[in-house]
Scaffold this active site. Structure first.
Site, mmCIF file in Angstrom:
data_model
loop_
_atom_site.group_PDB
_atom_site.id
_atom_site.type_symbol
_atom_site.label_atom_id
_atom_site.label_comp_id
_atom_site.label_asym_id
_atom_site.label_seq_id
_atom_site.Cartn_x
_atom_site.Cartn_y
_atom_site.Cartn_z
ATOM 1 N N VAL A 41 -13.761 -12.452 20.038
ATOM 2 C CA VAL A 41 -14.554 -11.227 19.880
ATOM 3 C C VAL A 41 -15.190 -11.248 18.497
ATOM 4 C CG1 VAL A 41 -14.515 -8.716 19.860
ATOM 5 C CG2 VAL A 41 -12.999 -9.981 21.410
ATOM 6 N N GLY A 42 -16.492 -11.186 18.449
ATOM 7 C CA GLY A 42 -17.172 -11.214 17.156
ATOM 8 C C GLY A 42 -18.541 -10.574 17.220
ATOM 9 N N VAL A 43 -18.948 -9.961 16.120
ATOM 10 C CA VAL A 43 -20.270 -9.350 15.994
ATOM 11 C C VAL A 43 -20.926 -9.899 14.731
ATOM 12 C CG1 VAL A 43 -21.565 -7.195 15.716
ATOM 13 C CG2 VAL A 43 -19.502 -7.241 17.154
ATOM 14 N N ARG B 108 -21.848 -1.948 13.422
ATOM 15 C CA ARG B 108 -21.913 -0.485 13.465
ATOM 16 C C ARG B 108 -23.024 0.033 14.383
ATOM 17 N NH1 ARG B 108 -17.971 -2.140 11.374
ATOM 18 N NH2 ARG B 108 -17.057 -1.509 9.375
ATOM 19 N N ARG B 109 -23.252 -0.685 15.487
ATOM 20 C CA ARG B 109 -24.266 -0.237 16.447
ATOM 21 C C ARG B 109 -23.682 -0.019 17.842
ATOM 22 N NH1 ARG B 109 -29.554 -3.978 14.720
ATOM 23 N NH2 ARG B 109 -29.224 -3.789 12.461
ATOM 24 N N GLY B 110 -22.371 -0.123 17.963
ATOM 25 C CA GLY B 110 -21.734 0.106 19.250
ATOM 26 C C GLY B 110 -21.561 -1.127 20.111
ATOM 27 N N LEU B 111 -21.828 -2.312 19.557
ATOM 28 C CA LEU B 111 -21.717 -3.523 20.369
ATOM 29 C C LEU B 111 -20.269 -3.810 20.755
ATOM 30 C CD1 LEU B 111 -24.265 -5.975 18.659
ATOM 31 C CD2 LEU B 111 -24.652 -4.165 20.362
ATOM 32 N N THR C 221 -17.778 -1.676 21.098
ATOM 33 C CA THR C 221 -17.355 -0.706 22.111
ATOM 34 C C THR C 221 -17.861 -1.096 23.486
ATOM 35 O OG1 THR C 221 -17.270 1.098 20.499
ATOM 36 C CG2 THR C 221 -17.521 1.712 22.819
ATOM 37 N N TYR D 233 -8.230 -2.111 17.225
ATOM 38 C CA TYR D 233 -8.050 -2.079 18.669
ATOM 39 C C TYR D 233 -7.241 -0.890 19.169
ATOM 40 C CZ TYR D 233 -10.373 -6.539 18.833
ATOM 41 O OH TYR D 233 -11.321 -7.526 18.726
ATOM 42 N N PHE E 187 -4.090 -16.556 20.497
ATOM 43 C CA PHE E 187 -5.144 -16.750 21.514
ATOM 44 C C PHE E 187 -6.272 -15.760 21.298
ATOM 45 C CE2 PHE E 187 -1.825 -14.106 23.619
ATOM 46 C CZ PHE E 187 -2.568 -12.981 23.921
#
Length: 435
Positions: A92-94, A100-103, A105, A133, A435
C-alpha cells in the site's frame, strides 16, 4: 452485504496492474518508502505480488501511478484452532505528490469490497505506520519481540538437545525449498492429515507463503538485500538421526573495533518442532565466531528462546506490533475460529465502514469446539467496535485489557471475564515475516 463505495476523487481512476507494470510499481514504492537503491538495481528481485490482486490508481489512462495496493491470498491462514481464507493487504503506497486526497481511503474500501467478493472474512496486514489503519477498522492483534542476544549467552539445558546436530549451508531453494516449506507450516498447523478436521493448539497469525511468487521472492537473494555489509543468505538446519527438526535463515555482518570483532547475526525464520531442537538450534545461532550479538527478527512473545535464556534481560527485549486484523464478515470470522473456554455472549458491534457488520451478534461455542455466530435482537452483553474485535481475534489481546482502556463496555456483569477467557489462546499469535 454492503460496503462503502470505493470512490476516488475526480481525476483519478483504478487500474488493474499486470507484469508489464513492474517498473512503475517499483518506482512508486521507492517514492512511498524511500530506498537507497534505484529501480534499475531491482532487476534481479523476484516480486512477491500476485498481479491479479494488484491495483493501481492513475491520474489518466497510461499516466504515472499515483498509488497502489495489493493483497496476498492466504487460503489457510491460522486463526485460533482453525484456518480461514484471509487477504493479506500489502504494497500500500501513495506518491507524496498525491497525499491527503482520499486515495488511501478509496483503496481500502476497494480492498474490503474485493475481500467480500472473494469470500475472505478477514483481512490482515503489517502496518508501516501504526496510527493509520485503526481508522479503517484494523486492530493490533499480535506483538513480537526484537532481541539482541549477546554472543555466548547462557541457555538452559533441555533433555535430548545433544542428540541433535546442526549443519550450516548456503541457502538454496533446490536443496532446502521442500524442507523450509514443510517445517515453516508446522507452528500454524492444525491438521494431522490433509483431510482431517481442524483441531489442536496452533500459532494464530503464522502465515505461510502460498503462491509461487511469494516463494520465489523468499529465495531471491539480490545484491540490494546485502546492504550494510550483510552476506548472502545462509541456513542452519537442525537434525536428529538425519531427520530435519528445524531451521533458521540468517545473514551475518562483520564489524571490527579496537577491542576485537563485533559482528552481528541477523536471523529470518527460526522454526523448531520441539524444545530439544530449539535448544540445539539457538545454541549454534548465539555462539558463532567473530559475532558479538544475534538479533532475531519477529520472534513471537512466547518463543522458546525467551524461556531458554538464563539472563533474558541481557537480550534487551523490545515489544513491537506484529499482525493487524480487520474482520470483513463478523459472523463468518467469529464462527470460523475456536475458543479456549465455553462462551455464550451477545456482542454489540459498531462498524462505520461495513454497515452489515454492525448490530448485535450472539456468539456460542464449547471450549475448543465448533462455534456459531448469528444476528440477534437480544440486548448486548458487551459493546465494542469492529477494531477491538479484530484486536482480540487471534487471542493475543485481552478483551478485559481493552475494557480497561474504555474500548469495550460491559453491559451484563460477568460477561467480560467470561468472554475474555474464551477469546484468549494458549499460544501467542505472531507472523514470522512481514507481508
Amino acid at each position: 452485504m454492503t460496503s462503502h463505495p470505493a470512490a476516488l476523487p475526480a481525476g483519478y481512476r483504478f487500474r488493474q496492474l499486470t507484469a508489464d507494470d513492474r517498473r512503475a510499481l517499483l518506482d512508486l514504492d521507492t517514492w512511498a518508502f524511500p530506498d537507497p537503491h534505484g529501480v534499475d538495481e531491482f532487476d534481479d528481485l523476484a516480486l512477491p505480488v500476485s498481479w491479479e490482486r494488484t491495483v493501481g490508481v492513475e491520474t489518466a489512462p497510461g499516466g504515472p501511478l499515483a498509488a497502489l495496493r495489493a493483497s496476498y491470498p492466504f487460503s489457510r491462514f491460522p486463526v485460533p484452532g482453525a484456518e480461514l481464507p484471509v487477504a493479506g493487504l500489502t504494497w500500500v503506497g501513495v506518491h507524496p505528490q498525491h497525499r491527503r486526497r482520499g486515495l488511501l481511503t478509496a483503496m481500502i474500501d476497494d480492498h474490503l469490497a474485493h475481500c467480500r467478493e472473494r469470500g475472505e472474512p478477514v483481512s490482515a496486514l503489517f502496518a508501516a505506520e501504526a496510527a493509520i489503519y485503526g481508522r479503517f477498522g484494523y486492530g493490533k492483534a499480535a506483538d513480537d519481540l526484537r532481541l539482541s542476544i549477546p554472543r555466548g549467552a547462557a541457555l538452559r539445558d533441555v533433555p535430548g538437545a545433544d542428540a541433535h546436530t546442526v549443519r550450516l549451508e548456503h541457502a538454496d531453494r533446490e536443496r532446502h525449498g521442500e524442507l523450509v516449506a514443510r517445517l515453516h507450516r508446522a507452528p500454524g498447523q492444525v491438521r494431522e492429515r490433509a483431510d482431517a478436521p481442524a483441531s489442536g493448539v496452533n500459532r494464530p497469525g503464522w502465515a505461510t507463503r502460498e503462491t509461487e511468487e511469494l516463494w520465489a521472492s523468499y529465495w531471491s537473494d539480490p545484491k540490494s538485500f546485502r546492504s550494510a555489509g550483510r552476506e548472502s543468505l545462509r541456513i542452519a538446519v537442525v537434525e536428529r538421526d538425519g531427520e530435519p527438526r528445524g531451521y533458521a535463515t540468517f545473514r551475518r555482518t562483520l564489524g571490527w573495533e579496537v577491542t576485537g570483532p563485533r559482528g552481528t547475526v541477523h536471523t529470518g525464520d527460526v522454526v523448531a518442532l520441539d524444545a530439544a531442537a530449539a535448544r540445539a538450534l539457538w545454541g549454534v545461532l548465539v555462539d558463532l565466531d567473530l559475532m558479538s550479538a544475534t538479533e532475531p527478527f519477529l520472534v513471537p512473545t512466547d518463543d522458546p528462546v525467551t524461556g531458554l535464556l538464563v539472563d533474558p534481560r541481557a537480550a534487551g527485549a523490545r515489544v513491537a506490533d506484529n499482525v493487524w486484523v480487520r474482520l470483513v464478515d463478523v459472523p463468518a470470522a467469529l464462527a470460523g475460529r475456536r475458543y479456549q473456554a465455553d462462551v455464550d455472549v451477545v456482542l454489540g458491534v459498531t462498524d462505520a465502514r461495513l454497515p452489515d457488520n454492525a448490530g448485535t451478534w450472539r456468539l456460542r461455542a464449547d471450549a475448543f469446539g465448533p462455534a456459531a455466530c448469528e444476528r440477534t435482537d437480544a440486548a448486548p452483553d458487551l459493546e465494542l467496535d469492529v477494531r477491538e474485535v479484530g484486536a482480540a481475534y487471534l487471542g493475543g489481546t485481552s478483551l478485559a485489557a481493552l475494557a480497561g482502556a474504555g474500548l469495550v463496555v460491559e453491559r451484563t456483569p460477568g460477561a467480560l471475564a467470561a468472554a475474555a477467557a474464551a477469546f484468549g489462546w494458549p499460544v501467542a499469535p505472531a507472523c514470522g515475516w512481514v507481508f
